[in-house]
Structure formats: C-alpha cells, structure tokens
Motif scaffolding. Structure first.
Motif, PDB file in Angstrom:
ATOM      1  N   THR A  59      20.907 -21.901  15.121  1.00  0.00           N
ATOM      2  CA  THR A  59      20.069 -23.074  15.332  1.00  0.00           C
ATOM      3  C   THR A  59      19.895 -23.309  16.828  1.00  0.00           C
ATOM      4  O   THR A  59      20.687 -22.856  17.642  1.00  0.00           O
ATOM      5  N   LYS A  81      18.966 -26.616  19.502  1.00  0.00           N
ATOM      6  CA  LYS A  81      18.804 -28.061  19.645  1.00  0.00           C
ATOM      7  C   LYS A  81      18.346 -28.369  21.055  1.00  0.00           C
ATOM      8  O   LYS A  81      18.636 -27.614  21.990  1.00  0.00           O
ATOM      9  N   ASP A  89      20.508 -27.597  24.379  1.00  0.00           N
ATOM     10  CA  ASP A  89      21.287 -26.360  24.287  1.00  0.00           C
ATOM     11  C   ASP A  89      20.955 -25.421  25.448  1.00  0.00           C
ATOM     12  O   ASP A  89      19.848 -25.439  25.981  1.00  0.00           O
ATOM     13  N   SER A 119      14.120 -32.134  17.208  1.00  0.00           N
ATOM     14  CA  SER A 119      15.376 -32.182  17.944  1.00  0.00           C
ATOM     15  C   SER A 119      16.241 -30.967  17.614  1.00  0.00           C
ATOM     16  O   SER A 119      17.157 -30.640  18.347  1.00  0.00           O
ATOM     17  N   GLU A 120      15.918 -30.279  16.494  1.00  0.00           N
ATOM     18  CA  GLU A 120      16.691 -29.122  16.052  1.00  0.00           C
ATOM     19  C   GLU A 120      15.808 -28.204  15.221  1.00  0.00           C
ATOM     20  O   GLU A 120      14.929 -28.658  14.497  1.00  0.00           O
ATOM     21  N   SER A 140      16.116 -24.186  12.973  1.00  0.00           N
ATOM     22  CA  SER A 140      17.068 -23.178  12.501  1.00  0.00           C
ATOM     23  C   SER A 140      16.377 -21.837  12.249  1.00  0.00           C
ATOM     24  O   SER A 140      15.160 -21.720  12.380  1.00  0.00           O
TER      25      SER A 140
END
Length: 73
Positions: free
Chosen positions: A22, A24, A27, A58-59, A61
């Motif tokens: 993932t 974010k 990161d 915001s994220e 995967s």
C-alpha cells in the motif's frame, strides 16, 4: 510502466500501478527512472482513478493505478 502528468495546482505527477503493498500520503517511496537510477521521495499528494476522473486519496493498495506528487527528501 509509468507516465508523467502535470497539474496546475500541485505540479508534476508520476502515474503508475501499485504491484504490491500500500501507499499512503506521507510515505517514503523509491522511484526508478529510465536509466535505472533510484531516488527516494516522499508522497505529498496521492490520487486514484475512477474511469478518467482523478480522485484525491489518502491510501491506495496493490492493483490500483495511482498518481502521486513527490517532494524530494
């Protein structure tokens, strides 16, 4: 495969697919350039796609196509 896009608000965006894990906002990720040079960068803005529309996220995967704005560390 990756691509580059430009947004008038945030600047240059890298577009690509997440193959595993993932990502974010905030990161630190590694980007590999065409000459095999690897640079570490921090994710400032993260976008996902729904059709051709770019959505703030915001994220994200694995399997998703994303656009991210980098800020050099």
């Amino acid at each position: 495969m990756t691509n580059i896009d430009y947004d008038n608000y945030v600047g240059r965006l890298a577009i690509g697919r997440i193959f595993s894990g993932t990502v974010k906002t905030g990161d630190t990720v590694a980007l590999m350039k065409g000459n095999s040079e690897i640079s570490k960068t921090k994710v400032s803005f993260l976008y996902t796609f729904e059709g051709l529309e770019r959505l703030t996220a915001s994220e994200a995967s694995s399997g998703e196509i994303i656009a991210l704005q980098e800020s050099k560390e």
